[in-house]
Design an enzyme around this catalytic site. Structure first.
Site, PDB file in Angstrom:
ATOM      1  CB  SER A  38      76.290  15.495  49.481  1.00 15.57           C
ATOM      2  OG  SER A  38      76.050  15.024  50.769  1.00 15.57           O
ATOM      3  CB  ILE A  44      64.141  20.422  48.355  1.00 13.75           C
ATOM      4  CG1 ILE A  44      63.179  21.143  49.288  1.00 13.75           C
ATOM      5  CG2 ILE A  44      63.563  20.377  46.950  1.00 13.75           C
ATOM      6  CD1 ILE A  44      63.372  22.616  49.376  1.00 13.75           C
ATOM      7  CB  ALA A  49      52.633  20.530  40.244  1.00  9.20           C
ATOM      8  CE  LYS A  77      49.447  21.817  37.176  1.00  9.93           C
ATOM      9  NZ  LYS A  77      50.587  22.557  37.725  1.00  9.93           N
ATOM     10  CB  ILE A 339      60.421  22.282  37.203  1.00  8.77           C
ATOM     11  CG1 ILE A 339      60.543  21.579  38.564  1.00  8.77           C
ATOM     12  CG2 ILE A 339      61.018  21.425  36.091  1.00  8.77           C
ATOM     13  CD1 ILE A 339      59.791  20.256  38.673  1.00  8.77           C
TER      14      ILE A 339
END
Ligand code: FAD
Length: 491
Positions: A38, A44, A49, A77, A339
């Site tokens: 939606s 969020i 990272a 990174k 993640i």
């Protein structure tokens, strides 16, 4: 329950689209995949990272690195710079690299401790290629020298990138708010979702990627939540994006303050910033003003408050629903593990996929392995709060005096007494990670392995000088991180 053919993914944030990409690319021939999201609710918008295993996952999905980095304005990174965590005025880098050289009997730290005692060792980090490259803002890829790295990426663009890939592999996307969830009267299994516009989406297996809403796993199935707030007291974040003011550095910054910490994540086109804190020790107003007064560069967004509870669902897989992403729980973002954890979740689900029906043995195996994995990551994060010399605020006094899980307490004692760190089976963080953080946060081991006594002082010195010299030479030859990004993957 019969064979599983129709998979419905509720939610299209990073989690939803990672799940859709993996399933459509790897099992798209045998599954019918629908994702509902939606735009009104949105995502969020943080979570930028990552850690190195993401590269393995990308390889599995045949994602071209340069294309992905251009599309997501990504940078490289090499680790995280932890600032002010030990005593309020200190810095150490937890890098993704390997430090020094170990033998099968003793890790490098033992050799380093003896050299330190004799008086010729440099800093522990001097013997790590990735750490040295990070400190000097260098980066490069070459066939001759391995470098362990991850990415900083734009979360919104990453979801768009994965969406394109998923749709090309046959996943179907539906726009709309899920208004209700229908369950079977006898089994409680989810049968369908109904959107606000009346459309009904039926499925055999439902993946809850609705973020903190936990629409299926909690609001529908009432799975329950295990709260870890007593070990990880931060429960709020305020996030803001700013313009870049200089070249992007190849590491995340994590800067401790009196009631938590602040992140800085450099992307190609902007910087992501956020302040993480415990609402028991800092007000939202103070957090917003502290963040705004510490960022560099013009702000591009309004500060956004995010409330969370650290912990996990009692079952990540419950009936015919698997929660992945923030709906499954959240261990705070200090080591950028979220993640990774839902990538592990979807990988595990594909390995145990219930093609011919949901069997309790599959569900139990999935839940047991996931729990073990989460607890090991949780303990590593708690370590950062527990091992500190900071005594300058009630927050830090609470953290240093709190009881920690027994396994973690034993690990800390073992390192204190004997410089021993280890990696358990299936554990994400390696010996190098445990060692860098424990040393960096202020533990000085009381003894080292007897093996190093077999090495003479001059042999030890030659070994360290050789390592230090070859790392310095290799780092010297690297381009700056910004130069490399501009040539390799400019967005
Ligand atoms: P969301 O992004 O919230 O997506 C939820 C989706 O569900 C949206 O598409 C929404 O529209 C949809 N939805 C919800 N309800 C409905 C409904 N009723 N009908 C239809 N659709 C619905 N992770 C890292 O790996 N590294 C980091 O550096 C990092 N930093 C973080 C910092 C903070 C402060 C926080 C809170 C998290 C951080 N994370 C980080 C975690 C990371 O942000 C998340 O794991 C990641 O963004 C995945 O979120 P998600 O997809 O589960 O949820």
């Amino acid at each position: 329950m019969g064979a599983i053919k129709k998979v419905v993914i509720a939610g299209g944030g990073t989690a939803g689209w990672i799940v859709a990409a993996a399933l459509s690319k790897k099992l798209g021939d045998v599954l019918d995949i629908t994702l509902v999201e939606s735009e009104d609710i949105g995502t969020i918008g943080v979570g930028e990272a990552t850690i190195p295993p993401i590269r393995v996952f990308h390889r599995l999905l045949q994602i071209d690195e340069q294309e992905f980095m251009r599309a997501t304005s990504a940078t490289f990174k090499l680790g995280i710079s932890f600032e002010n965590w030990k005593n309020g005025d200190d810095t150490y880098i937890h890098s993704f690299g390997k430090t020094g050289r170990e033998t099968w009997l003793a890790d490098f730290i033992h050799f380093w401790l003896k050299a330190k005692e004799i008086g010729f060792a440099g800093d522990f980090g001097d013997y790590c290629y990735e750490l040295q490259a990070a400190q000097k803002n260098k980066f490069g890829l070459s066939k001759n020298s391995e470098i362990n790295y991850a990415y900083h990426l734009d979360a919104t663009r990453y979801a768009q990138f994965l969406r394109k890939m998923s749709e090309a592999s046959g996943a179907r996307r539906l726009e709309g708010k899920i208004a209700s969830v229908q369950q079977n009267n006898d089994t409680g299994y989810i049968e369908s979702l109904t959107l606000e516009n009346g459309e009904i989406i039926e499925g055999d297996l439902f993946i809850d990627c609705t973020g903190f809403h936990g629409l299926l796993i909690e609001k529908t199935l009432h799975t329950g939540y295990e709260d870890w707030g007593h070990w990880l007291p931060c429960n709020t974040a305020v996030a803001v994006q700013t313009e870049s003011v200089g070249p992007a550095v190849p590491y995340t910054r994590s800067i401790a303050h009196h009631a938590g910490w602040r992140w800085r994540i450099p992307l190609q086109h902007r910087v992501g910033n956020g302040l993480v804190y415990s609402s028991d020790y800092m007000s939202d107003d103070e957090a917003v003003s502290t963040l705004l007064s510490s960022v560099e560069g013009k702000t591009l967004t309004e500060p956004r408050l995010i409330k969370y509870r650290t912990g996990r669902r009692r079952k990540i897989w419950n009936k015919n629903c698997v929660a992945l992403g923030l709906s499954s729980g959240f261990i705070e973002p200090l080591e950028s593990t979220s993640i990774h954890l839902f990538i592990m979740g979807i990988t595990r689900l594909m390995q145990l996929f219930p093609f011919s029906g949901i069997e309790p043995s599959l569900v139990d195996e999935f839940n047991a392995e996931t729990s073990k994995e989460l607890e090991m990551v949780r303990d590593f994060i708690i370590l950062h709060y527990k091992v500190t010399e900071r005594n300058d605020s009630s927050f830090w006094q609470y953290c240093r005096n709190m009881d920690v899980p027994e396994k973690l307490a034993r690990r800390i004692e073992l390192f204190k007494s004997s410089a021993l760190a280890f990696q358990r089976e299936g554990e994400l963080f390696r010996v190098d990670s445990w060692t860098q953080v424990m040393l960096g946060q202020g533990i000085t081991p009381q003894s080292y392995h007897h093996l190093v006594e077999l090495m003479s002082a001059s042999e030890l010195q030659n070994m360290l000088t050789g390592l230090d010299g070859s790392i310095a030479k290799a780092v010297e030859m690297l381009p700056t991180h910004q130069e490399f990004v501009d040539n390799y993957c400019k967005a």
